[in-house]
Structure formats: structure tokens, C-alpha cells
Design a protein around this motif. Structure first.
Motif, PDB file in Angstrom:
ATOM      1  N   GLU A  75       0.827  -1.205   0.000  1.00  0.00           N
ATOM      2  CA  GLU A  75       0.000   0.000   0.000  1.00  0.00           C
ATOM      3  C   GLU A  75       0.862   1.256   0.000  1.00  0.00           C
ATOM      4  OE1 GLU A  75      -0.274  -2.390   2.400  1.00  0.00           O
ATOM      5  OE2 GLU A  75      -2.064  -3.421   1.683  1.00  0.00           O
ATOM      6  N   GLY A  76       1.942   1.231   0.758  1.00  0.00           N
ATOM      7  CA  GLY A  76       2.842   2.378   0.815  1.00  0.00           C
ATOM      8  C   GLY A  76       3.522   2.635  -0.514  1.00  0.00           C
ATOM      9  N   VAL A  77       3.996   1.572  -1.162  1.00  0.00           N
ATOM     10  CA  VAL A  77       4.652   1.706  -2.465  1.00  0.00           C
ATOM     11  C   VAL A  77       3.666   2.281  -3.480  1.00  0.00           C
ATOM     12  CG1 VAL A  77       5.660   0.419  -4.392  1.00  0.00           C
ATOM     13  CG2 VAL A  77       6.341  -0.117  -2.046  1.00  0.00           C
ATOM     14  N   GLU A  78       2.446   1.771  -3.487  1.00  0.00           N
ATOM     15  CA  GLU A  78       1.431   2.260  -4.417  1.00  0.00           C
ATOM     16  C   GLU A  78       1.090   3.725  -4.159  1.00  0.00           C
ATOM     17  OE1 GLU A  78      -3.075   1.187  -5.996  1.00  0.00           O
ATOM     18  OE2 GLU A  78      -2.167  -0.029  -4.421  1.00  0.00           O
ATOM     19  N   VAL A  80       2.998   6.108  -2.683  1.00  0.00           N
ATOM     20  CA  VAL A  80       4.119   6.969  -3.081  1.00  0.00           C
ATOM     21  C   VAL A  80       4.201   7.052  -4.605  1.00  0.00           C
ATOM     22  CG1 VAL A  80       6.628   7.181  -3.074  1.00  0.00           C
ATOM     23  CG2 VAL A  80       5.424   6.653  -0.957  1.00  0.00           C
ATOM     24  N   LEU A  81       4.009   5.929  -5.274  1.00  0.00           N
ATOM     25  CA  LEU A  81       4.041   5.917  -6.733  1.00  0.00           C
ATOM     26  C   LEU A  81       2.962   6.839  -7.302  1.00  0.00           C
ATOM     27  CD1 LEU A  81       5.084   4.735  -9.413  1.00  0.00           C
ATOM     28  CD2 LEU A  81       3.412   2.907  -9.124  1.00  0.00           C
ATOM     29  N   MET A  82       1.763   6.783  -6.757  1.00  0.00           N
ATOM     30  CA  MET A  82       0.681   7.645  -7.238  1.00  0.00           C
ATOM     31  C   MET A  82       0.989   9.121  -6.995  1.00  0.00           C
ATOM     32  SD  MET A  82      -1.470   5.846  -8.782  1.00  0.00           S
ATOM     33  CE  MET A  82      -0.513   4.395  -9.171  1.00  0.00           C
ATOM     34  N   PHE A  83       1.561   9.466  -5.835  1.00  0.00           N
ATOM     35  CA  PHE A  83       1.940  10.855  -5.568  1.00  0.00           C
ATOM     36  C   PHE A  83       3.008  11.335  -6.544  1.00  0.00           C
ATOM     37  CE2 PHE A  83       0.148  10.576  -1.151  1.00  0.00           C
ATOM     38  CZ  PHE A  83      -0.730  11.638  -1.290  1.00  0.00           C
ATOM     39  N   ILE A  84       3.983  10.490  -6.836  1.00  0.00           N
ATOM     40  CA  ILE A  84       5.036  10.872  -7.789  1.00  0.00           C
ATOM     41  C   ILE A  84       4.435  11.094  -9.166  1.00  0.00           C
ATOM     42  CG2 ILE A  84       7.077  10.028  -9.022  1.00  0.00           C
ATOM     43  CD1 ILE A  84       7.974   8.732  -6.386  1.00  0.00           C
ATOM     44  N   ILE A  85       3.533  10.224  -9.597  1.00  0.00           N
ATOM     45  CA  ILE A  85       2.921  10.369 -10.919  1.00  0.00           C
ATOM     46  C   ILE A  85       2.033  11.611 -10.966  1.00  0.00           C
ATOM     47  CG2 ILE A  85       1.272   9.305 -12.511  1.00  0.00           C
ATOM     48  CD1 ILE A  85       2.580   6.615 -11.797  1.00  0.00           C
ATOM     49  N   ILE A  86       1.305  11.892  -9.896  1.00  0.00           N
ATOM     50  CA  ILE A  86       0.487  13.118  -9.851  1.00  0.00           C
ATOM     51  C   ILE A  86       1.385  14.350  -9.943  1.00  0.00           C
ATOM     52  CG2 ILE A  86      -0.954  14.549  -8.343  1.00  0.00           C
ATOM     53  CD1 ILE A  86      -2.221  11.879  -7.354  1.00  0.00           C
ATOM     54  N   ALA A  87       2.478  14.362  -9.180  1.00  0.00           N
ATOM     55  CA  ALA A  87       3.408  15.500  -9.223  1.00  0.00           C
ATOM     56  C   ALA A  87       4.020  15.645 -10.615  1.00  0.00           C
ATOM     57  CB  ALA A  87       4.503  15.321  -8.176  1.00  0.00           C
ATOM     58  N   PHE A  88       4.399  14.528 -11.230  1.00  0.00           N
ATOM     59  CA  PHE A  88       4.964  14.556 -12.579  1.00  0.00           C
ATOM     60  C   PHE A  88       3.952  15.133 -13.566  1.00  0.00           C
ATOM     61  CE2 PHE A  88       5.421  12.506 -16.724  1.00  0.00           C
ATOM     62  CZ  PHE A  88       6.693  12.927 -17.065  1.00  0.00           C
ATOM     63  N   ASN A  89       2.711  14.668 -13.500  1.00  0.00           N
ATOM     64  CA  ASN A  89       1.682  15.166 -14.417  1.00  0.00           C
ATOM     65  C   ASN A  89       1.411  16.650 -14.202  1.00  0.00           C
ATOM     66  OD1 ASN A  89       1.222  12.843 -15.890  1.00  0.00           O
ATOM     67  ND2 ASN A  89      -0.271  12.060 -14.439  1.00  0.00           N
ATOM     68  N   LEU A  90       1.409  17.112 -12.960  1.00  0.00           N
ATOM     69  CA  LEU A  90       1.213  18.536 -12.690  1.00  0.00           C
ATOM     70  C   LEU A  90       2.368  19.367 -13.256  1.00  0.00           C
ATOM     71  CD1 LEU A  90      -0.228  18.471  -9.063  1.00  0.00           C
ATOM     72  CD2 LEU A  90      -1.419  19.157 -11.161  1.00  0.00           C
ATOM     73  N   MET A  91       3.589  18.863 -13.143  1.00  0.00           N
ATOM     74  CA  MET A  91       4.733  19.587 -13.710  1.00  0.00           C
ATOM     75  C   MET A  91       4.635  19.639 -15.233  1.00  0.00           C
ATOM     76  SD  MET A  91       6.652  21.018 -11.503  1.00  0.00           S
ATOM     77  CE  MET A  91       7.938  21.528 -12.616  1.00  0.00           C
ATOM     78  N   GLN A  92       4.232  18.528 -15.860  1.00  0.00           N
ATOM     79  CA  GLN A  92       4.075  18.527 -17.317  1.00  0.00           C
ATOM     80  C   GLN A  92       2.985  19.506 -17.734  1.00  0.00           C
ATOM     81  OE1 GLN A  92       6.166  16.816 -19.532  1.00  0.00           O
ATOM     82  NE2 GLN A  92       7.213  16.686 -17.561  1.00  0.00           N
ATOM     83  N   LEU A  93       1.896  19.546 -16.980  1.00  0.00           N
ATOM     84  CA  LEU A  93       0.822  20.493 -17.256  1.00  0.00           C
ATOM     85  C   LEU A  93       1.338  21.927 -17.156  1.00  0.00           C
ATOM     86  CD1 LEU A  93      -2.235  20.773 -17.817  1.00  0.00           C
ATOM     87  CD2 LEU A  93      -2.552  20.869 -15.341  1.00  0.00           C
TER      88      LEU A  93
END
Length: 135
Positions: A75-78, A80-93
């Protein structure tokens, strides 16, 4: 029990890449069960997939430290992975919506991130950037 009605197509693409002094031949294979997708569309899918691989996954691994495991519970890995992907998508936006034409200006995303982090991001005249509007 396997379905024997499924038709599998094996398609081989041969591409010639011309450089100034030589011609390189690149061979790609794709396996599909689609009977309606054209060969041209499949070729475009292959190239878009490599664009995603080269840009997104490479950047997540090298710049966003996705290769490091921060937690060890599933659950922790998932999470953290989701937070990283959300942050990445926000930066790309941010890059593609707020800093328009940054690629044409030969600006690297990592340099912009470092400048923002160091609080030395310089606003060029004529930029339409809502985060840096002077009041």
C-alpha cells in the motif's frame, strides 16, 4: 480453455533511417489480434509508445527517483508511486500550459525545475504565465 477463434497477426516493419553518411535499417515486430486496425495505425502506435518510453518513463526514473523504493508495504509503495505520478503530471501540465514554447526556446525541464527550486527563475518579457503576473 483457449479460444481458437482468435486470429493473431504478426507484422514486421522495416524502416530505413538515413543519416548524412549511412543508411541504418531498423526492424520492429508487432503481434496483434485486431482485424480492423490498419498497418499504418499500428506503426504510429509503436512510435508513440517509444515516445512515452523515452520521455515519461526515462524522466520519472532519472529525475524523479522512481527507481528508489521509499516504503516496503504494498500500500505504501502504491501510494508513493501515485503521488510521484500526480506531481509529474502537474509539472508537465505547468510546462505545456504555462511556459508555452519552452522547447522552441531550447529550455530544458530540469533546468527550469532547478531554477524554480533555487528561486532564480527569470521571467522573459512577453510571457503569458499566470503564476508570475505582476499586480
Amino acid at each position: 480453455m483457449p479460444n481458437s477463434d482468435i486470429e493473431v497477426r504478426f507484422i514486421k516493419f522495416i524502416e530505413e533511417i538515413h543519416s548524412s553518411s549511412k543508411v541504418e535499417t531498423k526492424e520492429s515486430w508487432i503481434i496483434t489480434t485486431s482485424k480492423v486496425t490498419s498497418v499504418e495505425t499500428l506503426w504510429k502506435i509503436i512510435h508513440k509508445r517509444w515516445e512515452i518510453e523515452n520521455n515519461t518513463f526515462h524522466q520519472l526514473k532519472t529525475e524523479w527517483h522512481l527507481n528508489h523504493c521509499f516504503l516496503h508495504s504494498p500500500e505504501g509503495v502504491e501510494t508513493v508511486l501515485m503521488f510521484i505520478i500526480i506531481a509529474f503530471n502537474l509539472m508537465q501540465l505547468y510546462f505545456f500550459r504555462c511556459i508555452r514554447n519552452f522547447r522552441e526556446k531550447h529550455m530544458l525541464q530540469i533546468d527550469i525545475i532547478e531554477d524554480i527550486k533555487d528561486e532564480i527563475f527569470i521571467i522573459e518579457t512577453g510571457w503569458s504565465n499566470p503564476l508570475f503576473v505582476k499586480t
